[in-house]
Design a protein around this motif. Structure first.
Motif, PDB file in Angstrom:
ATOM      1  N   ILE A 430       0.840  -1.202   0.000  1.00  0.00           N
ATOM      2  CA  ILE A 430       0.000   0.000   0.000  1.00  0.00           C
ATOM      3  C   ILE A 430       0.869   1.244   0.000  1.00  0.00           C
ATOM      4  O   ILE A 430       2.051   1.198   0.344  1.00  0.00           O
ATOM      5  N   GLY A 433       0.172   4.980   4.972  1.00  0.00           N
ATOM      6  CA  GLY A 433      -1.103   5.013   5.670  1.00  0.00           C
ATOM      7  C   GLY A 433      -1.086   4.108   6.882  1.00  0.00           C
ATOM      8  O   GLY A 433      -0.153   3.327   7.089  1.00  0.00           O
ATOM      9  N   SER A 449       1.882   3.202  11.342  1.00  0.00           N
ATOM     10  CA  SER A 449       1.640   3.470   9.922  1.00  0.00           C
ATOM     11  C   SER A 449       2.837   3.121   9.054  1.00  0.00           C
ATOM     12  O   SER A 449       3.982   3.127   9.510  1.00  0.00           O
ATOM     13  N   ASP A 482      -9.357  -4.208   4.969  1.00  0.00           N
ATOM     14  CA  ASP A 482      -9.936  -2.873   5.149  1.00  0.00           C
ATOM     15  C   ASP A 482      -9.560  -1.938   4.002  1.00  0.00           C
ATOM     16  O   ASP A 482     -10.365  -1.108   3.577  1.00  0.00           O
ATOM     17  N   TYR A 483      -8.363  -2.075   3.506  1.00  0.00           N
ATOM     18  CA  TYR A 483      -7.930  -1.256   2.370  1.00  0.00           C
ATOM     19  C   TYR A 483      -8.489  -1.777   1.041  1.00  0.00           C
ATOM     20  O   TYR A 483      -8.322  -1.131   0.004  1.00  0.00           O
ATOM     21  N   ARG A 485      -7.252  -4.136  -0.423  1.00  0.00           N
ATOM     22  CA  ARG A 485      -6.023  -4.354  -1.184  1.00  0.00           C
ATOM     23  C   ARG A 485      -5.887  -5.813  -1.609  1.00  0.00           C
ATOM     24  O   ARG A 485      -5.266  -6.125  -2.617  1.00  0.00           O
ATOM     25  N   ASN A 532     -10.161   0.078  10.648  1.00  0.00           N
ATOM     26  CA  ASN A 532     -11.583   0.455  10.645  1.00  0.00           C
ATOM     27  C   ASN A 532     -12.145   0.596  12.053  1.00  0.00           C
ATOM     28  O   ASN A 532     -13.330   0.889  12.232  1.00  0.00           O
ATOM     29  N   TYR A 575      -7.853   6.535   6.711  1.00  0.00           N
ATOM     30  CA  TYR A 575      -7.176   5.796   5.637  1.00  0.00           C
ATOM     31  C   TYR A 575      -8.026   5.825   4.377  1.00  0.00           C
ATOM     32  O   TYR A 575      -9.245   6.056   4.417  1.00  0.00           O
ATOM     33  N   ASN A 576      -7.390   5.592   3.248  1.00  0.00           N
ATOM     34  CA  ASN A 576      -8.069   5.577   1.952  1.00  0.00           C
ATOM     35  C   ASN A 576      -8.038   4.176   1.361  1.00  0.00           C
ATOM     36  O   ASN A 576      -6.982   3.528   1.324  1.00  0.00           O
ATOM     37  N   VAL A 577      -9.200   3.716   0.909  1.00  0.00           N
ATOM     38  CA  VAL A 577      -9.296   2.400   0.302  1.00  0.00           C
ATOM     39  C   VAL A 577      -8.453   2.362  -0.967  1.00  0.00           C
ATOM     40  O   VAL A 577      -8.354   3.344  -1.702  1.00  0.00           O
ATOM     41  N   TRP A 578      -7.828   1.240  -1.220  1.00  0.00           N
ATOM     42  CA  TRP A 578      -6.982   1.043  -2.400  1.00  0.00           C
ATOM     43  C   TRP A 578      -7.793   1.289  -3.667  1.00  0.00           C
ATOM     44  O   TRP A 578      -8.915   0.809  -3.790  1.00  0.00           O
TER      45      TRP A 578
END
Length: 711
Positions: A430, A433, A449, A482-483, A485, A532, A575-578
């Protein structure tokens, strides 16, 4: 996490200073009393959720300790338990007053009862069993009462020994029948001969068991008592005696200093069971499995020390030693029986099974990589020396050189390890993050992180898990889930261990110490949370694609342990989703559809249910015909599941070029990899992971990311 850990260390150091843990301050200079006082102090000051040590706590310790000493209830009498019970709600007082009366009483009684049991089992096994008599045995000993007389104790032993002998007797009869079928001229042994042979097998097993317990010293039993206390705080808090701490360090680092051989004690002999590939013993080509070590001589000593009859742990202490030191072994060779003196130079030995291993497979014209990670290992003295993250990084670089199109990360049976390696590994997949949130009791949360914006692998990623994927495995799987990914394939949920442990060296609290090394305490200091906000404690990580396996109906998770900490949640991290996938949910849905119609998985689930039924059955007949009927039914049922092991995919796995070069000098490593590749080719879960990677590669990678993968 670093801030919280530093805070804890400062608090404990200040407390240690004020409490003056010096042996001279104690009323009784006894190591056991010192340990109880020191351990309970550290627990109360440092544990995430320290329990009040009261009467209720005392009862829990009492019950667990007696279970640990005599789970099958074939040593203690009811009168013993009545005598012990005066301490049932007073162990807390014993701890407070630094007394060990309860331990001394139970320890001395157990030694006495063990000596008596030797005569009992020898007397019983001296006479033939009558397998025509209709009787049964219940192997759920937790529901059994303690015996009230020696007659009852003999009867309990008799049934247990008869059951063990019956199992062997039945197997021997079946072997004779098979020999007769293969050779009609074969003269079968009589039932009397077979019964005697079966009893001798049981006798040998019992004698080996008592030989093993003979090596237990008082300190070993005291460790059992201490852990009955500390495990009441939570299942992962544990006292390490000095040698246990050494083994823990080896397990975490995958390294030891020694000759590179695994040893076993049988009767009075120390025997080599395996020569570890790459170690001094392996390089010398002078030692082999089956050789017996008779004496050990250090390079600075004139006379060797005989280790015949010595405790295995003590023998190991003599044989291992610092890198570059020499040791001379007097060895009886297995093949010729001749005695030789072999001098080896000790070295750092890497236990290959600890480390990540990698393979490639071609499917549909594409190259896919698989990395199996047994644990999140690291060197406790020097993190940079070798760790799981650095090894995986190297393997991904190697896989990319082979034009990898997708990656499977296999975390099945991975029980965890270093939290730092999790963050470092997640950072390979990733952009910068948060990876995990960590919270100490009463403290604000810390967010660990990935701070490196670069991504080593941004192609398709699948993670395999099962019910034994725990702790650090769950953090990584949860973060990638959660990502969005990676797609997680595996059990309904992972183990469910959402706590962090730190190992505290107990010796550092002592200003002076006349007792030598007092060991270490692994205690739960924090809980970790997904980005999350949810905890993995008890609930684990729920797979995106749920598939049954042999553990599906077995109670092995955190929720099935004693005293687990509760589940809770905190606020999510930022955080930002992939953004590298499209139709992510569609890929998951297609995989679920394949799995739901997979005949192999249906058979595996049926087998798992049958195993559960078998394990729940505790009543067994001791009458031969009834036992044989039941055994034959089970064999017929088991044959239905033979095809599970015969399953074969069309996939062929190969090692990477660098490893093939190693095979030229390391045939043991080549053999291990061949076995692993063969296992992978029969693995329905790996097969589906490759299918998912193929789907992700074809349909679900955004064009900009696809270009990067090709680069």
């Amino acid at each position: 996490m670093k801030r919280n850990l530093k805070l804890m260390v400062v608090v404990l150091l200040m407390a240690a200073t004020s409490c003056s843990f010096t042996t001279k301050k104690f009323d009784d200079p006894n190591k056991d009393k010192l340990l109880i006082d020191l351990i309970t102090y550290v627990l109360n000051e440092g544990h995430y959720d320290a329990r009040e040590i009261n009467d209720e706590f005392s009862k829990d310790v009492y019950n667990k300790y007696l279970e640990n000493l005599d789970a099958s209830k074939r040593f203690f009498y009811a009168d013993d338990i009545k005598e012990f019970s005066q301490y049932k709600d007073k162990i807390d007082d014993q701890i407070e007053e630094k007394k060990i009366d309860f331990f001394d009483l139970t320890y001395n009684r157990l030694i006495k009862r063990s000596d008596e049991a030797r005569e009992i089992f020898k007397e019983i096994l001296a006479k033939p069993f009558d397998f025509s008599k209709e009787e049964d045995i219940n192997t759920d000993f937790s529901k059994a009462e303690y015996v009230s007389s020696k007659k009852e104790l003999k009867e309990r032993w008799r049934k247990q020994l008869k059951f063990s002998t019956l199992i062997t007797y039945y197997d021997k009869i079946e072997e004779e029948r098979q020999k007769k079928e293969e050779n009609p001229d074969y003269e079968m042994k009589s039932k009397e001969e077979l019964e005697k042979e079966a009893r001798e097998v049981t006798l040998t097993s019992l004698e080996e068991y008592f030989d093993f317990t003979d090596d237990f010293e008082r300190k070993d039993y005291f460790s059992i008592y201490l852990n009955s206390i500390v495990e009441r705080f939570d299942p992962h808090t544990y006292y390490f005696a000095p040698q246990d701490k050494d083994r823990f360090d080896i397990a975490m680092s995958g390294q030891l200093e020694g000759i590179g051989a695994r040893l076993q004690k049988k009767s009075d002999n120390i025997t080599i069971t395996e020569v570890i590939s790459g170690g001094p013993a392996w390089r010398s080509e002078e030692l082999a499995a089956g050789d017996e070590i008779l004496k050990v001589q250090q390079e600075d000593e004139e006379e060797p020390v005989s280790i015949v009859g010595m405790r295995l742990e003590d023998a190991v202490e003599l044989i291992k030693g610092p890198k570059d030191s020499k040791v001379t072994l007097t060895v009886r060779k297995k093949l010729m029986g001749n005695i030789e003196e072999i001098t080896l130079t000790r070295d750092i030995v890497e236990i290959e099974e600890t480390y990540a291993k990698t393979a490639m497979v071609k499917e549909g014209g594409k190259n896919f990589g698989i990395i199996n990670l047994p644990k999140f290992y690291f060197n406790m003295e020097d993190y940079e020396e070798r760790n799981a993250a650095s090894d995986i990084k190297k393997d991904i670089i190697r896989l990319k050189k082979e034009n990898m199109d997708g990656l499977v990360l296999d975390l099945r049976n991975n029980g965890g390890g270093s939290l730092k390696t999790v963050v470092d590994i997640a950072g390979l997949f990733i952009k910068e993050g948060p990876v995990v949130q960590v919270k100490s009791n009463g403290e604000r949360k810390d967010v660990l992180s990935d701070e490196d914006p670069s991504v080593l692998w941004d192609g398709p990623l699948v993670i395999l898990v099962n019910e034994l994927s725990a702790s650090a495995s769950e953090i990584l799987a949860a973060a990638m889930q959660d990502y969005e990914r990676a797609i997680i394939i595996g059990s309904k949920q992972t183990y469910g261990k959402g706590t962090v442990q730190n190992v505290v060296d107990l010796n550092r609290w002592l200003r002076s110490n006349e007792f030598g090394d007092v060991g270490a305490l692994k205690l739960t200091t924090q809980k970790f949370y997904r980005v999350n906000g949810g905890s993995t404690q008890l609930e684990g990580v729920k797979s995106d694609v749920v598939v049954p396996d042999r553990y599906s109906f077995v109670e092995i998770g955190e929720k099935d342990q004693d005293n687990p900490l509760p589940w809770d949640k905190i606020n999510p991290a930022d955080y930002n989703v992939w953004d590298g996938y499209v139709n992510f949910e569609k890929t998951i849905a297609e995989s679920k559809a394949r799995m739901n119609s997979n005949k192999q998985l249906k058979l595996i689930e049926e087998h798992a249910r049958w195993i559960k039924e078998q394990s729940d059955e505790s009543s067994h007949s001791l009458q031969f015909e009834e036992y044989a009927t039941s055994a034959e039914m089970n064999q017929k049922m088991a044959k239905r599941f033979d095809s599970i092991n015969n399953y074969k995919t069309d996939l062929t796995f190969t090692s990477l070029p660098y490893e093939k070069e190693l095979f030229e000098t390391d045939t043991i490593l080549e053999e291990k990899r061949d076995r692993w590749h063969s296992s992978l080719s029969k693995d329905v879960y790996v097969e589906e992971a490759i299918h998912v990677l193929s789907d992700m590669r074809k349909n679900n990678i955004r064009p900009d990311h696809l270009a990067k993968v090709r680069d």
